[in-house]
Write an enzyme that holds these catalytic residues in place. Structure first.
Site, PDB file in Angstrom:
ATOM      1  N   PHE A  59       8.702  -0.629   6.110  1.00  0.00           N
ATOM      2  CA  PHE A  59      10.114  -1.346   5.955  1.00  0.00           C
ATOM      3  C   PHE A  59      10.154  -2.761   6.032  1.00  0.00           C
ATOM      4  O   PHE A  59      11.288  -3.427   5.997  1.00  0.00           O
ATOM      5  CB  PHE A  59      10.933  -0.607   6.768  1.00  0.00           C
ATOM      6  CG  PHE A  59      10.994   0.776   6.508  1.00  0.00           C
ATOM      7  CD1 PHE A  59      11.539   1.597   5.458  1.00  0.00           C
ATOM      8  CD2 PHE A  59      10.686   1.860   7.590  1.00  0.00           C
ATOM      9  CE1 PHE A  59      11.487   3.041   5.187  1.00  0.00           C
ATOM     10  CE2 PHE A  59      10.528   3.039   7.372  1.00  0.00           C
ATOM     11  CZ  PHE A  59      10.924   3.467   6.268  1.00  0.00           C
ATOM     12  N   LEU A  60       8.753  -3.496   6.361  1.00  0.00           N
ATOM     13  CA  LEU A  60       8.971  -4.902   6.404  1.00  0.00           C
ATOM     14  C   LEU A  60       9.576  -5.628   5.223  1.00  0.00           C
ATOM     15  O   LEU A  60       9.157  -5.226   4.071  1.00  0.00           O
ATOM     16  CB  LEU A  60       7.825  -5.428   7.107  1.00  0.00           C
ATOM     17  CG  LEU A  60       6.464  -5.600   6.158  1.00  0.00           C
ATOM     18  CD1 LEU A  60       6.618  -6.512   5.208  1.00  0.00           C
ATOM     19  CD2 LEU A  60       5.341  -5.649   7.205  1.00  0.00           C
ATOM     20  N   CYS A  99       9.156  -5.322  -4.670  1.00  0.00           N
ATOM     21  CA  CYS A  99       9.509  -4.001  -4.037  1.00  0.00           C
ATOM     22  C   CYS A  99      10.563  -3.525  -4.619  1.00  0.00           C
ATOM     23  O   CYS A  99      10.840  -2.072  -5.195  1.00  0.00           O
ATOM     24  CB  CYS A  99       9.477  -4.031  -2.790  1.00  0.00           C
ATOM     25  SG  CYS A  99       8.051  -4.575  -1.733  1.00  0.00           S
ATOM     26  N   LYS A 128      10.409  -2.536  -8.573  1.00  0.00           N
ATOM     27  CA  LYS A 128       9.483  -1.584  -8.601  1.00  0.00           C
ATOM     28  C   LYS A 128       9.799  -0.156  -8.255  1.00  0.00           C
ATOM     29  O   LYS A 128       9.664   0.905  -8.853  1.00  0.00           O
ATOM     30  CB  LYS A 128       8.317  -1.959  -8.133  1.00  0.00           C
ATOM     31  CG  LYS A 128       6.991  -1.030  -8.165  1.00  0.00           C
ATOM     32  CD  LYS A 128       5.997  -1.555  -7.074  1.00  0.00           C
ATOM     33  CE  LYS A 128       5.933  -1.230  -5.791  1.00  0.00           C
ATOM     34  NZ  LYS A 128       4.937  -0.509  -5.117  1.00  0.00           N
TER      35      LYS A 128
HETATM   36  C1  UGA Z   1      12.565  -5.073   0.391  1.00  0.00           C
HETATM   37  C2  UGA Z   1      12.920  -4.142   1.625  1.00  0.00           C
HETATM   38  O1  UGA Z   1      14.141  -4.838   2.178  1.00  0.00           O
HETATM   39  C3  UGA Z   1      11.955  -3.748   2.864  1.00  0.00           C
HETATM   40  O2  UGA Z   1      12.756  -3.141   3.640  1.00  0.00           O
HETATM   41  C4  UGA Z   1      10.774  -3.183   2.305  1.00  0.00           C
HETATM   42  O3  UGA Z   1       9.855  -2.700   3.202  1.00  0.00           O
HETATM   43  C5  UGA Z   1      10.330  -3.951   1.148  1.00  0.00           C
HETATM   44  O4  UGA Z   1      11.024  -4.304  -0.135  1.00  0.00           O
HETATM   45  C6  UGA Z   1       8.976  -3.083   0.638  1.00  0.00           C
HETATM   46  O5  UGA Z   1       9.057  -1.968  -0.033  1.00  0.00           O
HETATM   47  O6  UGA Z   1       7.920  -3.836   0.818  1.00  0.00           O
HETATM   48  P1  UGA Z   1      11.533  -7.671   0.023  1.00  0.00           P
HETATM   49  O7  UGA Z   1      11.187  -7.168  -1.117  1.00  0.00           O
HETATM   50  O8  UGA Z   1      10.636  -8.415   1.166  1.00  0.00           O
HETATM   51  O9  UGA Z   1      11.747  -6.315   1.093  1.00  0.00           O
HETATM   52  O10 UGA Z   1      12.956  -8.235   0.006  1.00  0.00           O
HETATM   53  P2  UGA Z   1      14.494  -7.936   0.390  1.00  0.00           P
HETATM   54  O11 UGA Z   1      14.814  -9.071   1.411  1.00  0.00           O
HETATM   55  O12 UGA Z   1      14.767  -6.699   0.503  1.00  0.00           O
HETATM   56  O13 UGA Z   1      15.451  -8.581  -0.998  1.00  0.00           O
HETATM   57  C7  UGA Z   1      15.056  -8.340  -2.223  1.00  0.00           C
HETATM   58  C8  UGA Z   1      16.006  -8.892  -3.331  1.00  0.00           C
HETATM   59  O14 UGA Z   1      17.179  -8.457  -3.074  1.00  0.00           O
HETATM   60  C9  UGA Z   1      15.607 -10.460  -3.031  1.00  0.00           C
HETATM   61  O15 UGA Z   1      15.716 -10.997  -4.630  1.00  0.00           O
HETATM   62  C10 UGA Z   1      16.968 -11.048  -2.560  1.00  0.00           C
HETATM   63  O16 UGA Z   1      17.428 -12.120  -2.781  1.00  0.00           O
HETATM   64  C11 UGA Z   1      17.817  -9.897  -2.749  1.00  0.00           C
HETATM   65  N1  UGA Z   1      19.264  -9.932  -1.820  1.00  0.00           N
HETATM   66  C12 UGA Z   1      18.939  -9.273  -0.645  1.00  0.00           C
HETATM   67  C13 UGA Z   1      20.392 -10.096  -2.598  1.00  0.00           C
HETATM   68  O17 UGA Z   1      20.752 -10.578  -3.703  1.00  0.00           O
HETATM   69  N2  UGA Z   1      21.431  -9.947  -1.452  1.00  0.00           N
HETATM   70  C14 UGA Z   1      21.300  -9.371  -0.118  1.00  0.00           C
HETATM   71  O18 UGA Z   1      22.316  -9.287   0.427  1.00  0.00           O
HETATM   72  C15 UGA Z   1      20.085  -9.126   0.285  1.00  0.00           C
END
Ligand code: UGA
Length: 438
Positions: free
Chosen positions: A157-158, A268, A271
């Site tokens: 979940f990182l 992530c 996908k």
């Molecule tokens: C995500 C999940 O948060 C992790 O828990 C998971 O392990 C990971 O995918 C994975 O499957 O490997 P990540 O892809 O690093 O993590 O990115 P996030 O921090 O979740 O952000 C994803 C997208 O959502 C980004 O474009 C971010 O800008 C956007 N976002 C996130 C928002 O627009 N608003 C928010 O409040 C949070």
């Protein structure tokens, strides 16, 4: 105890470095020798805060070996599989890398008797461990699951940009598999390593599904606030961040992932949403909500284009500056970044694009080459621009002021992250989630 980690991307390399820093004897294995060589020389192929330091310490301590030699798995008590499962054009996940790794690991298992636990951390659709991974391992090793080796699903979940912290302090450990001596060993290992972190024990399918449930819920939560932010834009005086704060205090909702923006991106969430939609359809379920989330997410970029056209007329020949191409701050990752999607659409409209990003310009160049302009300084990126769009909330953009904006030809800003919401700037200002000032 010897532990192998197969696949040295964000997840694998962070895990290898953190486990080694806790004095475990770790072998990090990746098929790509050039990448291994870079890691051994502490030239990490991507930007991840804190990773370089912890890697340096672990390599110095000599309890982390980085190699492309898969035969090293044969003396290990545990093998964590962290290879990628990228997206195919039809939305399904590509299993080629995981199949190849399992075939190789299976062949080496044949030659020894140490009965390792094999943790599958790669994101796979429910049923993959039972129907694909176990048969490959059994065939190639000549041994049976839960006897000659024990497979356990252990989803990750990182978050990128927070990988080291999340690896050190996970919020939960999920272990999927049967109740065997392998499961008991796994539970003992994790409870010693992460005391006080809840361990959820379940079967393979449910563990695989927890990962998809997690990411699709996060995508839905972001999309919910994005949809509300569009409504707020038409309510004079309203502010989506106040609304997010208000609902976030309700413990049933929670305050995280309510930051409205141009849509979720990254390697992530998009996908996993597509894979879950595809999987649901393949088993006869129409995922109405998930489909709506996807569509709403796609529409966020179209909304920006519509606003631009409304304010600038035709976009052909218009100079537009994109501030931030990374899919979020503190990473150089642009995979499925909303900025990249926006730039592609603007180029189709013949706009002239200049980009700025503190870390991701190199990766952005690999996509657009000479088709757009790249600037290291914000002030240069804004020169002669007719509109600046803040896509990623890098802390650098908090410092934007009238002086930095002075060279813009038309002082017009679209702020997708409300970075400048409280500033007094001499610009025409539009922000996602803010109604007109009253
Ligand atoms: C995500 C999940 O948060 C992790 O828990 C998971 O392990 C990971 O995918 C994975 O499957 O490997 P990540 O892809 O690093 O993590 O990115 P996030 O921090 O979740 O952000 C994803 C997208 O959502 C980004 O474009 C971010 O800008 C956007 N976002 C996130 C928002 O627009 N608003 C928010 O409040 C949070």
């Amino acid at each position: 105890m010897k532990i192998a980690i197969v696949g040295l991307g964000f997840v694998g390399l962070s895990l290898a470095a953190v486990l080694a820093s806790k004095n475990k004897s770790i072998i990090g294995i990746d098929i790509d020798e050039k990448k291994c060589e870079k890691i051994r020389n502490i030239t990490i192929p991507f930007y991840e805060p804190g990773l370089e330091n912890i890697l340096k310490t672990s390599l110095k301590k000599n309890n982390l070996i980085i190699s492309n030699d898969f035969s090293l798995v044969k003396n290990c008590d545990m093998v964590f599989v962290t290879v990628g499962t990228p997206q195919k054009s039809n939305g399904q996940i590509e299993l080629a890398m995981i199949k190849k790794s399992m075939t190789t690991i299976g062949k080496f298992l044949k030659k020894n008797n140490n009965k390792p636990i094999i943790f599958i951390k790669s994101t796979v659709i429910p049923g993959t461990i039972q129907n694909v991974i176990i048969p490959i391992l059994e065939k190639n090793s000549g041994k049976k699951n839960n006897n000659g080796f024990g497979i356990i699903s252990n989803p990750e979940f990182l978050q990128e940009s927070n990988a080291i912290h999340n690896t050190k302090f996970p919020h939960a450990i999920v272990l999927g598999g049967e109740d065997t001596k392998f499961m008991k060993r796994a539970e003992t290992f994790f409870s010693k390593m992460y005391s006080n972190v809840p361990i959820i024990k379940t079967n393979y399918q449910s563990a695989e599904m927890i990962k998809y449930a997690n990411n699709s819920f996060l995508a839905t939560k972001i999309t919910f606030i994005n949809q509300l932010s569009n409504i707020c834009q038409n309510i004079p005086g309203s502010n989506i961040d106040d609304i997010a704060r208000g609902i976030g205090l309700d413990p049933r909702i929670g305050k995280l992932f309510l930051n409205a923006g141009p849509g979720y991106g990254g390697s992530c969430l998009p996908k996993d949403m597509k894979a879950l939609i595809n999987f649901s359809e393949s088993i006869g379920i129409t995922p109405t909500l998930l489909n709506a989330v996807e569509k709403t997410n796609r529409d966020q970029i179209n909304n920006i284009i519509s606003l631009l056209k409304k304010k600038l007329g035709t976009l052909s020949g218009k100079k537009i500056t994109i501030l931030g191409t990374a899919f979020k701050p503190n990473t150089d990752d642009i995979r499925d970044s909303k900025s990249i999607e926006l730039i592609k659409k603007l180029l189709k409209n013949n706009a002239k694009i200049t980009v700025h990003d503190p870390k991701a310009l190199g990766n952005t160049k690999k996509i657009f080459n000479q088709k757009i302009r790249y600037e290291n300084l914000i002030v240069d990126a804004l020169e002669t621009s007719q509109c600046a769009i803040i896509m990623t909330h890098w802390s650098e953009y908090d410092k934007l002021n009238n002086k930095l904006l002075r060279k813009m030809k038309k002082k017009f800003i679209i702020d997708c992250r409300r970075v400048l919401a409280d500033r007094k700037l001499d610009v025409q200002y539009y922000a996602i989630g803010l109604g007109k000032k009253i």
